[in-house]
Design a protein around this motif. Structure first.
Motif, PDB file in Angstrom:
ATOM      1  N   VAL A   1     -13.753  -8.227  -4.748  1.00 10.80           N
ATOM      2  CA  VAL A   1     -13.944  -7.351  -5.906  1.00 10.80           C
ATOM      3  C   VAL A   1     -14.357  -8.159  -7.122  1.00 10.80           C
ATOM      4  O   VAL A   1     -15.245  -7.769  -7.883  1.00 10.80           O
ATOM      5  CB  VAL A   1     -12.653  -6.556  -6.205  1.00 10.80           C
ATOM      6  CG1 VAL A   1     -12.844  -5.681  -7.436  1.00 10.80           C
ATOM      7  CG2 VAL A   1     -12.267  -5.702  -5.006  1.00 10.80           C
ATOM      8  N   SER A   2     -13.727  -9.300  -7.312  1.00 17.46           N
ATOM      9  CA  SER A   2     -14.041 -10.145  -8.459  1.00 17.46           C
ATOM     10  C   SER A   2     -15.488 -10.621  -8.420  1.00 17.46           C
ATOM     11  O   SER A   2     -16.164 -10.708  -9.447  1.00 17.46           O
ATOM     12  CB  SER A   2     -13.089 -11.346  -8.497  1.00 17.46           C
ATOM     13  OG  SER A   2     -11.757 -10.925  -8.661  1.00 17.46           O
TER      14      SER A   2
ATOM     15  N   THR B   1      -8.994  -9.772  -3.242  1.00 16.64           N
ATOM     16  CA  THR B   1      -9.264  -9.870  -4.669  1.00 16.64           C
ATOM     17  C   THR B   1     -10.569 -10.608  -4.936  1.00 16.64           C
ATOM     18  O   THR B   1     -11.323 -10.265  -5.848  1.00 16.64           O
ATOM     19  CB  THR B   1      -8.104 -10.591  -5.380  1.00 16.64           C
ATOM     20  OG1 THR B   1      -6.888  -9.897  -5.112  1.00 16.64           O
ATOM     21  CG2 THR B   1      -8.343 -10.663  -6.877  1.00 16.64           C
TER      22      THR B   1
ATOM     23  N   TYR C   1      -5.638  -1.505  -2.996  1.00 16.75           N
ATOM     24  CA  TYR C   1      -4.634  -2.329  -3.680  1.00 16.75           C
ATOM     25  C   TYR C   1      -3.925  -3.271  -2.708  1.00 16.75           C
ATOM     26  O   TYR C   1      -3.663  -4.430  -3.021  1.00 16.75           O
ATOM     27  CB  TYR C   1      -3.610  -1.416  -4.358  1.00 16.75           C
ATOM     28  CG  TYR C   1      -2.502  -2.160  -5.059  1.00 16.75           C
ATOM     29  CD1 TYR C   1      -2.702  -2.689  -6.330  1.00 16.75           C
ATOM     30  CD2 TYR C   1      -1.257  -2.332  -4.460  1.00 16.75           C
ATOM     31  CE1 TYR C   1      -1.687  -3.382  -6.978  1.00 16.75           C
ATOM     32  CE2 TYR C   1      -0.245  -3.017  -5.096  1.00 16.75           C
ATOM     33  CZ  TYR C   1      -0.471  -3.538  -6.359  1.00 16.75           C
ATOM     34  OH  TYR C   1       0.534  -4.226  -7.001  1.00 16.75           O
TER      35      TYR C   1
ATOM     36  N   LYS D   1      -7.538  -5.405  -8.640  1.00 18.50           N
ATOM     37  CA  LYS D   1      -8.131  -6.404  -7.761  1.00 18.50           C
ATOM     38  C   LYS D   1      -9.183  -7.272  -8.454  1.00 18.50           C
ATOM     39  O   LYS D   1      -9.770  -8.154  -7.847  1.00 18.50           O
ATOM     40  CB  LYS D   1      -8.766  -5.708  -6.543  1.00 18.50           C
ATOM     41  CG  LYS D   1      -7.749  -5.220  -5.534  1.00 18.50           C
ATOM     42  CD  LYS D   1      -6.982  -6.381  -4.918  1.00 18.50           C
ATOM     43  CE  LYS D   1      -5.988  -5.922  -3.879  1.00 18.50           C
ATOM     44  NZ  LYS D   1      -5.271  -7.052  -3.259  1.00 18.50           N
TER      45      LYS D   1
ATOM     46  N   SER E   1       0.835  -1.211   0.000  1.00 23.97           N
ATOM     47  CA  SER E   1       0.000   0.000   0.000  1.00 23.97           C
ATOM     48  C   SER E   1       0.865   1.255   0.000  1.00 23.97           C
ATOM     49  O   SER E   1       0.625   2.201  -0.756  1.00 23.97           O
ATOM     50  CB  SER E   1      -0.929   0.012   1.215  1.00 23.97           C
ATOM     51  OG  SER E   1      -1.883  -1.022   1.130  1.00 23.97           O
TER      52      SER E   1
END
Length: 303
Positions: A208-209, A205, A200, A247, A11
């Motif tokens: 978000v996916s 991940t 980030y 992400k 980050s």
């Protein structure tokens, strides 16, 4: 979820990289825009847009990219176009294109997502702006302009330079104006970078996916609509979107989020109510949301 030192390092590294890169980019592009405005002042733009011909629509979309981009100048400038008897269609093209084709947005887009994505974004924003402006004029939406919009507004400057600064060279004045603009957007720019860096480094991940990946058919319209009430400036939403894309957020949804947030914020809508009646406000929002959704789905289809 377990937070690790590696996440924090990722980050911080992302924040440092984006802060330096986007700051330099903002200052460079803003200065170049200031130089361009020195040779094409607002009065010249008003004169050009006052001519009612077919080329005016394209010219309006291109000129929208070099206009001042602080909110306090947008509405008085729009009223200036009305008083200069600019064609309604070209004026609307200008209104749609100005925040979306802003050189800052184009520059950030190119650095963040690449030239190909930037060309696609520019083409869609310009095309939809022209088509929408032409269509609204043919449908007679000019009648939804408030009568008081034609009254001369009280002149208020965005930059607040003192009269003594006239003695300075115009290049120095352009730099001072650029620096003042930068100070105004700095909180938004750093806020967006900070939020994007946290996403980030720390956001899963998988989350978000699942919500905004290409597998979700509603990701694009949701992103387009969410962008408006969030009121995220372009300087903030692009680094934020880059983090979301990293992400797993689909670039179609990213495109919709950027257009929705940059094209129409709640603040802008409130300011536009001093010029337009409600049907025109609704048409404005419809165009921006429609443009965002179109760009999102079209990008997913083409790429």
């Amino acid at each position: 979820m377990k937070f690790t030192m590696e996440m924090l390092q990722d980050s911080l590294a992302m924040f440092a990289f984006l802060a330096v890169e986007l700051t330099l980019l903002f200052l460079l592009i803003s200065y170049l825009v200031g130089v361009l405005q020195e040779y094409i002042p607002p009065s010249k733009i008003q004169t050009i847009l006052s001519s009612k011909n077919g080329k005016g629509y394209v010219v309006a979309s291109l000129l929208g990219a070099i206009t001042p981009f602080c909110s306090c100048s947008t509405i008085p400038f729009l009223k200036g176009l009305l008083r200069a008897k600019a064609g309604f269609g070209t004026m609307m093209v200008f209104l749609f294109a100005s925040p979306l084709l802003n050189p800052i947005i184009i520059g950030l887009f190119a650095v963040t997502f690449g030239i190909g994505v930037t060309i696609f974004y520019f083409t869609v924003a310009m095309s939809v702006s022209i088509i929408s402006g032409y269509t609204l004029e043919k449908l007679g939406f000019e009648k939804y302009i408030k009568a008081e919009a034609y009254i001369d507004p009280v002149k208020k400057g965005c930059q607040g330079n003192s009269e003594s600064s006239v003695k300075d060279s115009k290049w120095k004045l352009i730099w001072l104006s650029t620096w003042n603009d930068f100070k105004k957007v700095l909180p938004y720019l750093m806020g967006g970078i900070a939020l994007g860096s946290v996403i980030y480094g720390f956001m899963p991940t998988e989350f978000v996916s699942a919500v905004a990946s290409e597998d979700n058919p509603f990701a694009v319209p949701i992103a387009a609509i969410i962008g408006i009430p969030l009121y995220i400036r372009a300087e903030a939403v692009i680094p934020l979107s880059a983090a979301l894309a990293a992400k797993g957020m689909s670039l179609g949804a990213v495109m919709a989020l950027i257009i929705g947030s940059a094209g129409a914020s709640l603040t802008e809508v409130i300011l536009l109510k001093s010029i337009f009646k409600n049907p025109m406000i609704l048409a404005f929002l419809t165009v921006i949301i429609g443009m965002a959704i179109t760009a999102g789905y079209l990008y997913t289809f083409i790429f």
